[in-house]
Design an enzyme around this catalytic site. Structure first.
Site, short mmCIF file in Angstrom:
data_model
loop_
_atom_site.label_atom_id
_atom_site.label_comp_id
_atom_site.label_asym_id
_atom_site.label_seq_id
_atom_site.Cartn_x
_atom_site.Cartn_y
_atom_site.Cartn_z
CG HIS A 20 -2.19 0.79 -12.17
ND1 HIS A 20 -3.34 0.74 -11.42
CD2 HIS A 20 -1.58 -0.41 -11.98
CE1 HIS A 20 -3.42 -0.43 -10.79
NE2 HIS A 20 -2.36 -1.14 -11.13
CG LEU A 21 -2.46 3.85 -19.05
CD1 LEU A 21 -2.93 4.14 -20.47
CD2 LEU A 21 -0.93 3.78 -19.02
CG ASN A 46 -6.15 1.50 -9.19
OD1 ASN A 46 -5.94 1.65 -10.40
ND2 ASN A 46 -5.17 1.35 -8.32
CG HIS A 141 -4.66 -6.66 -5.46
ND1 HIS A 141 -3.69 -5.80 -5.92
CD2 HIS A 141 -4.23 -7.09 -4.24
CE1 HIS A 141 -2.73 -5.69 -5.00
NE2 HIS A 141 -3.04 -6.46 -3.97
CG LEU A 224 1.23 -3.25 -1.93
CD1 LEU A 224 0.09 -2.41 -1.35
CD2 LEU A 224 1.67 -4.30 -0.91
CG ASP A 252 0.69 -3.89 -11.05
OD1 ASP A 252 -0.17 -3.01 -11.26
OD2 ASP A 252 0.96 -4.30 -9.91
CG HIS A 256 2.63 5.96 -7.04
ND1 HIS A 256 1.37 6.34 -6.66
CD2 HIS A 256 2.59 4.61 -7.12
CE1 HIS A 256 0.60 5.27 -6.50
NE2 HIS A 256 1.33 4.20 -6.78
CB ALA A 268 2.30 0.06 -3.31
O1 DOR Z 1 2.06 -1.64 -6.52
C1 DOR Z 1 0.91 -1.46 -6.85
N1 DOR Z 1 0.50 -0.27 -7.33
N2 DOR Z 1 0.04 -2.45 -6.73
C2 DOR Z 1 -1.27 -2.27 -6.93
O2 DOR Z 1 -2.01 -3.20 -6.75
C3 DOR Z 1 -1.81 -0.95 -7.30
C4 DOR Z 1 -0.79 -0.13 -7.92
C5 DOR Z 1 -1.17 1.34 -7.99
O3 DOR Z 1 -2.30 1.63 -8.44
O4 DOR Z 1 -0.37 2.18 -7.64
ZN ZN Z 2 -2.11 -3.14 -10.66
#
Ligand code: DOR
Ligand code: ZN
Length: 355
Positions: A20-21, A46, A141, A224, A252, A256, A268
């Site tokens: 996730h960038l 996402n 997922h 997650l 993954d 955040h 998460a």
């Molecule tokens: O821990 C997670 N963070 N699991 C995910 O499936 C999404 C990801 C996020 O985009 O923060």
């Molecule tokens: Zn992910």
């Protein structure tokens, strides 16, 4: 006396098959971190709004490239975000044009920005049929979201209720079960057909669910699917280090901000990109399987996706160093984004040679 040489290993340059960038200031801060470790990476879609059109994927890819220094050879591999109403023709066109390499299935509400995800598999049957026909991988997922299912059982129940029937309906569909966390998932993937594979994160190889409550509530270990019992962590270690090509690297990494992690409804995600390959190397060394690291990190992923192997190499040196408690990464405007890296405060034995 001649100094003892530092033990080192060379690897074909690795790729990250799940990262996730983000976008905006966070993208500016974290994209160069992943580009410093990996030749290519699969970009999770996402965002807000999610990447559901070819045009949006092209624009996002451009924003990612704009964060990287000139001459950086990093390749972002784009993905589509499946929704109930996604147009199968758009999915097929983006794949044919080489814009996206895969599509991501988030069950609606399963995780961060998954509220536009799929509410029932029946809704995306036409898209899945197209993907099966054109050889486009489905990245999953794998968690059910029913409130009555215990959060620690959501992956296992997904496999039974959703994934197994899906593979029967679409025997030719390439599927990657992302960030597996259970022995159930490892067993299912191992015994499944060759078109079924899985990614494994560094954190699920290092921590079990106790980490979330070690001495108090620890938001930096919340992700997650949530980490599971020790027996599951050990099963994942065995899978990752087995040399089975169905299991490959996907961090993954999910940054955040500090504030978002420490709120009353903390997000998460674990930010493991800064020391990802070092983190995997620690696991493989502990499992006496360092000679299997290269295939896991650099060969099995591209083979599954049908992409060429990288030709460059990286060097890992066995020179221990302490991971900082916090990283202050600058966005384009020079504003610091404060992020806690995975392994904060711990010592990792391996480091990338050029650092
Ligand atoms: O821990 C997670 N963070 N699991 C995910 O499936 C999404 C990801 C996020 O985009 O923060
Ligand atoms: Zn992910």
């Amino acid at each position: 006396m001649t100094p003892t040489p530092v033990p080192r290993i060379s690897l074909r340059q690795p790729d990250d098959w799940h990262v996730h960038l983000r976008d905006g200031a966070m993208l500016q801060a974290v994209a160069p971190v992943t580009a410093a470790q990996f030749a290519r990476a699969i970009m999770m879609p996402n965002l807000r709004p999610p990447i559901t059109t070819v045009a949006a994927a092209i624009a996002y890819r451009q924003r990612i490239r704009a964060t990287l220094p000139d001459g950086c050879g990093f390749t972002p591999l784009m993905t589509a975000y499946l929704t109930d109403t996604i147009d199968p023709a758009e999915i097929e066109r983006g794949f044919a044009e080489g814009v996206w390499v895969a599509a991501k299935l988030y069950p609606a509400g399963a995780t961060t920005n998954a509220d536009s995800g799929v509410t029932a598999m029946a809704r995306i049957e036409p898209v899945l049929a197209v993907m099966e026909r054109i050889g486009m991988p489905l990245l999953i997922h794998g968690e059910v979201t029913d409130a009555e299912i215990d959060i620690f059982d959501r992956e296992a129940v997904f496999i039974e209720r959703v994934l197994a029937p899906l593979l029967v309906r679409h025997p030719g569909l390439k599927v990657v079960l992302e960030h597996i966390t259970t022995s159930d998932a490892a067993d299912f993937v191992r015994s499944g057909p060759a078109n079924l594979a899985a990614t494994i994160t560094p954190h699920h190889l290092h921590i079990n669910r106790n980490a979330l409550f070690a001495g108090g509530l620890r938001p930096d270990f919340y992700c997650l699917p949530v980490a599971k019992r020790e027996l599951h962590r050990l099963a994942l270690r065995a899978a990752a280090t087995s040399g089975n090509p169905k299991f490959f690297l996907g961090t993954d990494s999910a940054p955040h901000s500090r504030e978002a992690k420490e709120s009353d409804c903390g997000c998460a995600g674990i930010f493991n990109a800064p020391f990802a390959i070092e983190s995997y190397a620690a696991v493989f060394e502990q499992e006496h399987a360092l000679e299997k690291l290269e295939a896991f990190a650099s060969e099995f992923g591209p083979r599954f996706y049908g992409l060429p192997l990288n030709t460059g190499t990286i060097t890992l040196e066995r020179r221990p160093r302490q991971v900082p408690a916090m990283l202050h990464l600058n966005d384009a405007a020079g504003t610091a984004v404060n992020l806690v890296p995975f392994h904060a405060g711990e010592t990792l034995n391996w480091r990338l040679g050029h650092q």
